[in-house]
Design a protein around this motif. Structure first.
Motif, PDB file in Angstrom:
ATOM      1  N   ASP A  29       0.869  -1.170   0.000  1.00 52.53           N
ATOM      2  CA  ASP A  29       0.000   0.000   0.000  1.00 52.53           C
ATOM      3  C   ASP A  29       0.908   1.223   0.000  1.00 52.53           C
ATOM      4  O   ASP A  29       1.902   1.267   0.741  1.00 52.53           O
ATOM      5  CB  ASP A  29      -0.896   0.022   1.238  1.00 52.53           C
ATOM      6  N   VAL A  30       0.583   2.215  -0.819  1.00 45.76           N
ATOM      7  CA  VAL A  30       1.516   3.320  -1.029  1.00 45.76           C
ATOM      8  C   VAL A  30       0.836   4.670  -0.835  1.00 45.76           C
ATOM      9  O   VAL A  30      -0.143   4.997  -1.524  1.00 45.76           O
ATOM     10  CB  VAL A  30       2.136   3.266  -2.440  1.00 45.76           C
ATOM     11  N   ALA A  31       1.375   5.449   0.088  1.00 53.67           N
ATOM     12  CA  ALA A  31       1.011   6.852   0.237  1.00 53.67           C
ATOM     13  C   ALA A  31       2.154   7.690  -0.318  1.00 53.67           C
ATOM     14  O   ALA A  31       3.318   7.280  -0.270  1.00 53.67           O
ATOM     15  CB  ALA A  31       0.773   7.196   1.700  1.00 53.67           C
ATOM     16  N   PHE A  32       1.826   8.847  -0.855  1.00 52.69           N
ATOM     17  CA  PHE A  32       2.882   9.718  -1.375  1.00 52.69           C
ATOM     18  C   PHE A  32       2.471  11.168  -1.233  1.00 52.69           C
ATOM     19  O   PHE A  32       1.285  11.496  -1.237  1.00 52.69           O
ATOM     20  CB  PHE A  32       3.189   9.391  -2.844  1.00 52.69           C
ATOM     21  N   THR A  33       3.468  12.016  -1.098  1.00 55.91           N
ATOM     22  CA  THR A  33       3.196  13.440  -1.020  1.00 55.91           C
ATOM     23  C   THR A  33       3.373  14.081  -2.391  1.00 55.91           C
ATOM     24  O   THR A  33       4.058  13.550  -3.258  1.00 55.91           O
ATOM     25  CB  THR A  33       4.131  14.145  -0.020  1.00 55.91           C
ATOM     26  N   TYR A  34       2.741  15.222  -2.550  1.00 53.74           N
ATOM     27  CA  TYR A  34       2.912  16.024  -3.759  1.00 53.74           C
ATOM     28  C   TYR A  34       2.832  17.485  -3.350  1.00 53.74           C
ATOM     29  O   TYR A  34       2.228  17.829  -2.335  1.00 53.74           O
ATOM     30  CB  TYR A  34       1.868  15.680  -4.822  1.00 53.74           C
ATOM     31  N   ALA A  35       3.449  18.344  -4.170  1.00 53.24           N
ATOM     32  CA  ALA A  35       3.519  19.761  -3.803  1.00 53.24           C
ATOM     33  C   ALA A  35       2.319  20.556  -4.279  1.00 53.24           C
ATOM     34  O   ALA A  35       1.766  21.364  -3.526  1.00 53.24           O
ATOM     35  CB  ALA A  35       4.809  20.371  -4.345  1.00 53.24           C
ATOM     36  N   SER A  36       1.886  20.362  -5.550  1.00 56.29           N
ATOM     37  CA  SER A  36       0.846  21.243  -6.069  1.00 56.29           C
ATOM     38  C   SER A  36      -0.055  20.631  -7.136  1.00 56.29           C
ATOM     39  O   SER A  36      -1.198  21.059  -7.277  1.00 56.29           O
ATOM     40  CB  SER A  36       1.493  22.512  -6.648  1.00 56.29           C
ATOM     41  N   ASP A  37       0.418  19.642  -7.884  1.00 55.60           N
ATOM     42  CA  ASP A  37      -0.351  19.133  -9.025  1.00 55.60           C
ATOM     43  C   ASP A  37      -1.313  18.037  -8.568  1.00 55.60           C
ATOM     44  O   ASP A  37      -1.005  16.842  -8.625  1.00 55.60           O
ATOM     45  CB  ASP A  37       0.600  18.602 -10.098  1.00 55.60           C
ATOM     46  N   ALA A  38      -2.492  18.452  -8.129  1.00 53.28           N
ATOM     47  CA  ALA A  38      -3.473  17.507  -7.599  1.00 53.28           C
ATOM     48  C   ALA A  38      -3.949  16.534  -8.669  1.00 53.28           C
ATOM     49  O   ALA A  38      -4.231  15.363  -8.379  1.00 53.28           O
ATOM     50  CB  ALA A  38      -4.663  18.266  -7.007  1.00 53.28           C
ATOM     51  N   GLU A  39      -4.044  16.993  -9.905  1.00 56.56           N
ATOM     52  CA  GLU A  39      -4.514  16.119 -10.978  1.00 56.56           C
ATOM     53  C   GLU A  39      -3.528  14.982 -11.239  1.00 56.56           C
ATOM     54  O   GLU A  39      -3.925  13.816 -11.364  1.00 56.56           O
ATOM     55  CB  GLU A  39      -4.721  16.924 -12.256  1.00 56.56           C
ATOM     56  N   ALA A  40      -2.238  15.315 -11.301  1.00 55.19           N
ATOM     57  CA  ALA A  40      -1.222  14.279 -11.496  1.00 55.19           C
ATOM     58  C   ALA A  40      -1.207  13.318 -10.323  1.00 55.19           C
ATOM     59  O   ALA A  40      -1.074  12.094 -10.502  1.00 55.19           O
ATOM     60  CB  ALA A  40       0.152  14.920 -11.683  1.00 55.19           C
ATOM     61  N   ALA A  41      -1.340  13.844  -9.107  1.00 57.10           N
ATOM     62  CA  ALA A  41      -1.339  12.996  -7.919  1.00 57.10           C
ATOM     63  C   ALA A  41      -2.518  12.030  -7.928  1.00 57.10           C
ATOM     64  O   ALA A  41      -2.376  10.845  -7.609  1.00 57.10           O
ATOM     65  CB  ALA A  41      -1.373  13.860  -6.664  1.00 57.10           C
ATOM     66  N   ALA A  42      -3.683  12.524  -8.314  1.00 58.88           N
ATOM     67  CA  ALA A  42      -4.863  11.659  -8.387  1.00 58.88           C
ATOM     68  C   ALA A  42      -4.660  10.557  -9.420  1.00 58.88           C
ATOM     69  O   ALA A  42      -5.098   9.423  -9.223  1.00 58.88           O
ATOM     70  CB  ALA A  42      -6.093  12.488  -8.727  1.00 58.88           C
TER      71      ALA A  42
END
Length: 243
Positions: A29-42
């Motif tokens: 199971d993988v959680a990850f952080t992102y700075a600003s690009d919510a679409e790419a993260a989704a």
């Protein structure tokens, strides 16, 4: 990696995204952080879930200690545990020494060094025996082929000392710490067809950029059970950049 829980900083693109998908395919199971690009993260979270594992995208600025602490806590709350931290978030500011502002220095060190330390400190409180800390460095810690890399190389070289110290500090808890140094890798930040690509390609022995999946493969090995006796080590995946 079946049943393991992973947190990756900076996982919405490039090496971080490739690592997230590789570990998910291996059962984590993988959680990850992102700075600003919510679409790419989704999009990355959706791909993780398509493997049958849980994916969790967490917005967190690597310069924000509270946000990093929160990301770790959210990952633990969602998965019930934390087994692996991959410190991948990083930025590069290149240019001549006299062209680098104090703000540039602060930003690069805040993300590449301070952010890595803070994420590690937060995650270490939850890692148990068999835990893994894997940090992404740079081939520029071993060879700086020309001018303009002073700030970036310094920031990544600092991770060498951090990694060795972590191996000693956490070894008696059965937690390993290792450092991966990628060479030129084809990502959005440094595309293989970009304006700086030809010079970087020429510096490799194999005559090409690496793929993010090739770096992810090394991270996956270090995260697995077979790497339990490896700690405080550095692994160079650079196509012969430093040869």
């Amino acid at each position: 990696m079946a049943g393991k829980a992973v947190l990756i900083t900076g996982g919405s693109r490039g090496i971080g995204a490739a690592t997230a998908l590789r570990l998910a395919r291996e059962g984590a199971d993988v959680a990850f952080t992102y700075a600003s690009d919510a679409e790419a993260a989704a999009g990355v979270a959706g791909k993780i879930e398509a493997t049958g594992r849980r994916g969790l995208a967490l917005r967190a600025d690597a310069r924000d200690a509270a946000a990093l602490d929160s990301a770790v806590e959210q990952a633990v709350a969602a998965f019930g545990r934390l087994d692996v931290l991959v410190n991948n978030a990083g930025i590069g500011v290149l240019g001549p020494l006299d062209g680098l502002s104090t703000a540039d220095v602060d930003r690069v060190l805040d993300v590449n060094v301070r952010g890595t330390f803070l994420a590690t400190r937060a995650a270490a409180a939850h890692l148990g025996r068999g835990g893994r800390i894997i940090t992404i460095g740079s081939c520029m810690t071993q060879r700086v082929p020309g001018p303009g890399g002073t700030l970036y190389a310094m920031s990544k070289a600092a991770l060498t000392g951090l990694n060795r110290a972590l191996a000693r500090e956490l070894g008696d808890r059965g937690i390993t710490a290792n450092l991966v140094h990628p060479g030129p890798v084809d990502t959005d930040m440094n595309p293989a067809d970009g304006p700086l690509a030809a010079g970087q390609t020429a510096l490799t022995a194999v005559g090409r950029f690496g793929r993010a999946e090739e770096i992810a493969a090394m991270v996956a090995f270090l995260a697995g059970e077979e790497a339990g006796f490896i700690t405080g080590a550095e692994f160079t995946i650079d196509g012969g950049h430093a040869a």
